[in-house]
Design an enzyme around this catalytic site. Structure first.
Site: not given
Ligand code: FAD
Length: 292
Positions: A181, A82, A21, A113, A154, A55, A170
């Protein structure tokens, strides 16, 4: 190439997917620095590079699309662009999708986000699954959709179980591969995978690993990710509290050991959060390349 297809090919060859990334440089005058970084990252022969999206969700900023397209064009490396939705209107999303399509981008990571307290948001999209539905609706043939997942849950979810339940939205919306993450404790990842698979989530999951090489990264990273810190990690930080060079080496070694353990456990993929630092990412890759 479509990323889910890549995972399928690798799985058939009994190999993991290795990806990286990067993020768009914060200052426009440093625009080219990302390509200098990718030049150095090329040696790792990544299966794809994903490019984060600002962001703020500001569509005037076209850098994610531009960088993802250029990496593909200049270096022949597959990319994932993204896209966040919490601060976007339906029209903004339509514009971005059109740009991705025009730029020959084939993979998008659909994200919500972060919600920043006190900041105004658009509210046309509440969750990533709604963005995935929109991408599907607009161009299901041209764009494959990836999504984010959280081995330790999360931070807004009341439990890991509840977060995994929500993750199913999703998948139902067309997300065909997941990237986690960052985490420092592989047992959390293995538990998450067991729970996700038991819950019927069968898409490939790449493990997101961030090498921590500076003390200044720790507080911010932990705060943003909510990752728990196993004893081995906190002991490393304590051991090198007054030794930045020692911490640099130990941090790389920690990430290498984490990746090696994941690869030996047959993980679908390893995704390195490079923080645009090719030296660190290349060092991690050197420590695991025999397993890729
Ligand atoms: P969601 O899937 O919407 O989840 C957010 C919360 O809502 C979770 O608690 C979930 O359990 C819950 N939830 C999900 N769906 C539903 C539903 N339908 N109904 C009720 N509750 C639901 N941020 C950026 O700004 N730019 C980036 O480029 C970026 N890249 C990232 C890449 C990865 C791999 C990861 C892991 C994160 C990334 N982020 C990025 C951060 C991400 O935007 C935040 O973590 C954000 O808080 C959640 O995004 P999400 O897409 O997972 O949201």
């Amino acid at each position: 190439m479509k990323i889910p297809e890549l995972f399928r090919e690798r799985r058939e060859a009994d190999k993991p997917v290795f990806s990286l990334e990067v993020f768009p440089p914060k200052r426009k005058k440093n625009k080219e620095s990302i390509y200098h970084a990718v030049e150095k990252l090329k040696v790792t022969d990544p299966d794809f590079i994903s490019v984060t999206y600002g962001a703020g969700g500001n569509i005037a900023d076209n850098s994610t699309c531009e960088i993802a397209a250029n990496i593909k064009k200049r270096y022949g490396i597959e990319t994932v662009a993204h896209l966040t939705c919490i601060n976007s209107t339906r029209e903004d999303v339509a514009v971005m999708i059109e740009r991705f399509r025009d730029a020959n981008i084939e993979n998008v990571m659909a994200l919500r986000g972060d919600i920043v307290p006190g900041e105004d948001i658009q509210r046309e999209f509440a969750h990533a699954n709604e963005l995935a539905i929109e991408v599907q609706r607009k161009c299901s043939d041209d764009l494959e959709i990836l999504g984010a997942c959280y081995p330790e849950g999360h931070y807004e979810s009341k439990s890991l179980e509840a977060d995994i339940q929500n993750l199913k939205y999703k998948i139902g919306a067309g997300v065909r591969a997941l990237i986690t993450q960052l985490f420092f404790d592989n047992s959390a990842f293995y538990q998450f995978i067991d729970m996700a698979r038991a819950g019927g989530i069968n898409v490939p999951v790449s493990a997101g690993i961030m090498p921590i090489v500076k003390a200044s990264q720790i507080e911010k990273t932990v705060q943003l990710s909510g990752a728990s810190l196993p004893h081995k990690f906190t002991a490393m930080i304590a051991d090198y509290e007054h030794d930045p060079e020692g911490l640099y080496e130990a941090g790389i070694q920690y990430a290498v050991e984490q990746c090696r353990d994941l690869l030996e456990h047959g993980v679908d993929g390893v995704h390195i959060y490079t923080m645009n630092d090719p030296t660190v990412a290349v060092r991690v890759w050197e420590g695991i390349k025999d397993l890729l």
